[in-house]
Design a protein around this motif. Structure first.
Motif, mmCIF file in Angstrom:
data_model
loop_
_atom_site.group_PDB
_atom_site.id
_atom_site.type_symbol
_atom_site.label_atom_id
_atom_site.label_comp_id
_atom_site.label_asym_id
_atom_site.label_seq_id
_atom_site.Cartn_x
_atom_site.Cartn_y
_atom_site.Cartn_z
ATOM 1 N N ASP A 126 0.375 -0.850 0.052
ATOM 2 C CA ASP A 126 0.116 -0.117 0.113
ATOM 3 C C ASP A 126 0.997 1.039 -0.355
ATOM 4 N N ASP A 127 2.161 1.679 0.362
ATOM 5 C CA ASP A 127 3.261 2.149 0.034
ATOM 6 C C ASP A 127 3.749 2.538 -1.564
ATOM 7 N N ALA A 128 2.916 1.791 -2.526
ATOM 8 C CA ALA A 128 3.696 1.713 -3.806
ATOM 9 C C ALA A 128 2.862 2.771 -4.281
ATOM 10 N N SER A 129 3.590 3.744 -5.456
ATOM 11 C CA SER A 129 2.469 4.211 -6.139
ATOM 12 C C SER A 129 3.700 4.725 -7.380
ATOM 13 N N PHE A 130 2.966 4.682 -8.749
ATOM 14 C CA PHE A 130 2.832 4.706 -10.272
ATOM 15 C C PHE A 130 2.507 5.533 -11.121
ATOM 16 N N THR A 131 4.391 5.787 -12.010
ATOM 17 C CA THR A 131 3.893 7.534 -12.066
ATOM 18 C C THR A 131 5.085 6.225 -13.845
ATOM 19 N N ALA A 132 3.610 7.553 -14.181
ATOM 20 C CA ALA A 132 4.616 6.940 -15.994
ATOM 21 C C ALA A 132 5.847 7.564 -16.139
ATOM 22 N N ALA A 133 6.053 8.923 -16.255
ATOM 23 C CA ALA A 133 7.545 8.953 -16.676
ATOM 24 C C ALA A 133 8.307 9.785 -17.756
ATOM 25 N N TYR A 134 8.351 8.847 -18.307
ATOM 26 C CA TYR A 134 8.037 8.779 -19.697
ATOM 27 C C TYR A 134 8.643 10.523 -20.021
ATOM 28 N N THR A 135 7.182 11.130 -20.532
ATOM 29 C CA THR A 135 6.997 11.929 -21.043
ATOM 30 C C THR A 135 7.770 13.672 -20.016
ATOM 31 N N GLY A 136 7.221 13.217 -19.443
ATOM 32 C CA GLY A 136 8.143 14.173 -18.360
ATOM 33 C C GLY A 136 9.327 14.344 -18.984
ATOM 34 N N VAL A 137 10.362 13.562 -19.417
ATOM 35 C CA VAL A 137 11.977 13.912 -19.416
ATOM 36 C C VAL A 137 11.890 14.305 -21.203
ATOM 37 N N GLY A 138 10.187 14.207 -21.871
ATOM 38 C CA GLY A 138 10.591 14.146 -23.297
ATOM 39 C C GLY A 138 11.225 12.725 -24.149
ATOM 40 N N TYR A 139 10.291 11.191 -23.178
ATOM 41 C CA TYR A 139 10.408 10.511 -23.867
ATOM 42 C C TYR A 139 9.007 9.876 -24.197
ATOM 43 N N SER A 140 9.352 8.539 -24.681
ATOM 44 C CA SER A 140 7.818 8.026 -25.073
ATOM 45 C C SER A 140 8.101 6.746 -25.318
ATOM 46 N N PRO A 141 6.964 6.488 -24.372
ATOM 47 C CA PRO A 141 6.469 4.577 -23.574
ATOM 48 C C PRO A 141 7.706 3.364 -24.299
ATOM 49 N N ASP A 142 8.356 2.456 -23.339
ATOM 50 C CA ASP A 142 8.697 1.601 -23.901
ATOM 51 C C ASP A 142 8.388 0.226 -22.850
ATOM 52 N N ALA A 143 8.897 -0.942 -22.780
ATOM 53 C CA ALA A 143 8.605 -1.768 -21.976
ATOM 54 C C ALA A 143 7.058 -2.538 -21.951
ATOM 55 N N GLY A 144 6.638 -1.923 -23.792
ATOM 56 C CA GLY A 144 5.241 -2.544 -23.564
ATOM 57 C C GLY A 144 4.099 -1.608 -23.359
ATOM 58 N N VAL A 145 4.580 -0.736 -21.876
ATOM 59 C CA VAL A 145 3.311 0.172 -21.897
ATOM 60 C C VAL A 145 2.507 0.911 -22.961
ATOM 61 N N SER A 146 2.816 1.383 -24.055
ATOM 62 C CA SER A 146 1.694 1.501 -24.213
ATOM 63 C C SER A 146 0.315 0.493 -25.134
ATOM 64 N N TRP A 147 1.392 -0.907 -24.673
ATOM 65 C CA TRP A 147 0.002 -1.530 -25.453
ATOM 66 C C TRP A 147 -0.095 -2.311 -24.055
ATOM 67 N N SER A 148 0.184 -2.512 -22.998
ATOM 68 C CA SER A 148 -0.233 -2.609 -21.474
ATOM 69 C C SER A 148 -1.318 -1.772 -20.748
ATOM 70 N N LEU A 149 -0.923 -0.786 -21.136
ATOM 71 C CA LEU A 149 -1.346 0.299 -19.988
ATOM 72 C C LEU A 149 -3.191 -0.079 -20.599
ATOM 73 N N PRO A 150 -3.038 0.336 -21.925
ATOM 74 C CA PRO A 150 -4.813 0.718 -22.447
ATOM 75 C C PRO A 150 -5.202 -1.072 -22.557
ATOM 76 N N ARG A 151 -4.800 -2.230 -22.547
ATOM 77 C CA ARG A 151 -5.641 -3.146 -22.486
ATOM 78 C C ARG A 151 -6.098 -2.879 -20.672
ATOM 79 N N LEU A 152 -5.153 -2.396 -19.956
ATOM 80 C CA LEU A 152 -5.743 -3.297 -18.760
ATOM 81 C C LEU A 152 -6.503 -1.992 -18.058
ATOM 82 N N ILE A 153 -6.326 -0.582 -18.348
ATOM 83 C CA ILE A 153 -7.636 0.200 -17.528
ATOM 84 C C ILE A 153 -7.922 1.203 -18.665
ATOM 85 N N GLY A 154 -7.991 1.367 -20.461
ATOM 86 C CA GLY A 154 -7.984 1.212 -20.861
ATOM 87 C C GLY A 154 -8.227 2.685 -21.530
#
Length: 264
Positions: A126-154
């Motif tokens: 319950d102390d975990a927190s999730f932050t995408a962070a990619y665009t905050g440094v001018g990057y785009s996602p990797d590690a399947g995040v742009s594939w998995s996130l829409p499938r998991l949460i819409g």
């Protein structure tokens, strides 16, 4: 060694991210270590996989200090090497029968979200927190995040997290489907181990077929997918796994799925 791998008797593989002093940030050595670990788990004796990270945080994403030391073509080549290894690891985990359990705590960012999302069961302290962070440094996602996130949460929620980089606490992550359930930090390791042990004793071939059907069903048309379900079910029914499961049910006993079940 950036990534520890311990395959126990009985087929439980424990994978540990071991850069606690850097928040388990993924550099090239860790990406390659994850690939080696995934390949070790592809061995037929592995029946379940438990992924954890040492220290206060599960994984804060890519190692920006390493990336920031490079520029131009050298940086581009380096990032391709990191993502090639990391993505091959994710492909390998997705392709095996053994289910993957992840236990996450503290900061989970960038590619750390990708690792958490890749698991079949993700337990969060319950102390975990999730932050995408990619665009905050001018990057785009990797590690399947742009594939998995829409499938998991819409897609709308995924874009909210990916564009705004807002911090998502563990409770909200569970509510929107990013993680399976939340537990207290002092119970996380035991709960994750209990879950992985339960899966280790289960019907590995049936787990593998189920994982593939769920993944394929996200993009398949209903008719062909029904055919795929029928073929998988029929194949399992005549296998050692299916015969043992039915015999145990009819005999009013617990099934023993650990006696040499094979992939179909």
């Amino acid at each position: 060694m950036r990534v520890g791998v311990d395959i126990e008797d009985g087929g439980l593989a424990r994978i540990t991210l071991r850069r606690a002093d850097a928040g388990n940030a993924i550099d090239l050595a860790m990406a390659r270590g994850l690939l080696d670990a995934a390949r070790a788990c592809a061995h037929g004796s592995v029946r379940a996989v438990l992924l954890t990270g040492e220290g206060r945080s599960f994984c804060v994403g890519g190692d920006l200090r390493e990336f920031g030391a490079l520029s131009g073509a050298a940086l581009e080549r380096h990032l391709m090497a990191v993502t090639d290894a990391l993505h091959d690891a994710l492909r390998t985990f997705a392709g095996i029968d053994a289910p993957l359990v992840a236990a996450v705590q503290g900061a989970v960012a960038g590619a750390g979200i990708g690792l958490a999302a890749a698991a079949d069961v993700t337990l969060a302290a319950d102390d975990a927190s999730f932050t995408a962070a990619y665009t905050g440094v001018g990057y785009s996602p990797d590690a399947g995040v742009s594939w998995s996130l829409p499938r998991l949460i819409g897609p709308k929620r995924a874009l909210d997290l990916l564009l705004t980089n807002r911090r998502v606490p563990a409770g909200e992550a569970a509510a929107i489907g990013l993680v399976t359930r939340v537990t207290s930090p002092d119970r996380l390791a035991a709960e994750a181990r209990r879950t992985a042990e339960s899966l280790r004793r289960g019907p590995t071939a049936a787990f593998g077929a189920t994982r593939r059907l769920v993944a394929a069903g996200l993009s398949a048309d209903l008719g062909p997918h029904l055919d795929s379900e029928a073929r998988a079910l029929a194949g399992l029914a005549v296998s050692d796994v299916g015969r043992e499961g039915v015999a145990a049910f009819l005999g009013k006993r617990d099934p023993d799925f650990t006696g040499g079940a094979h992939r179909l």
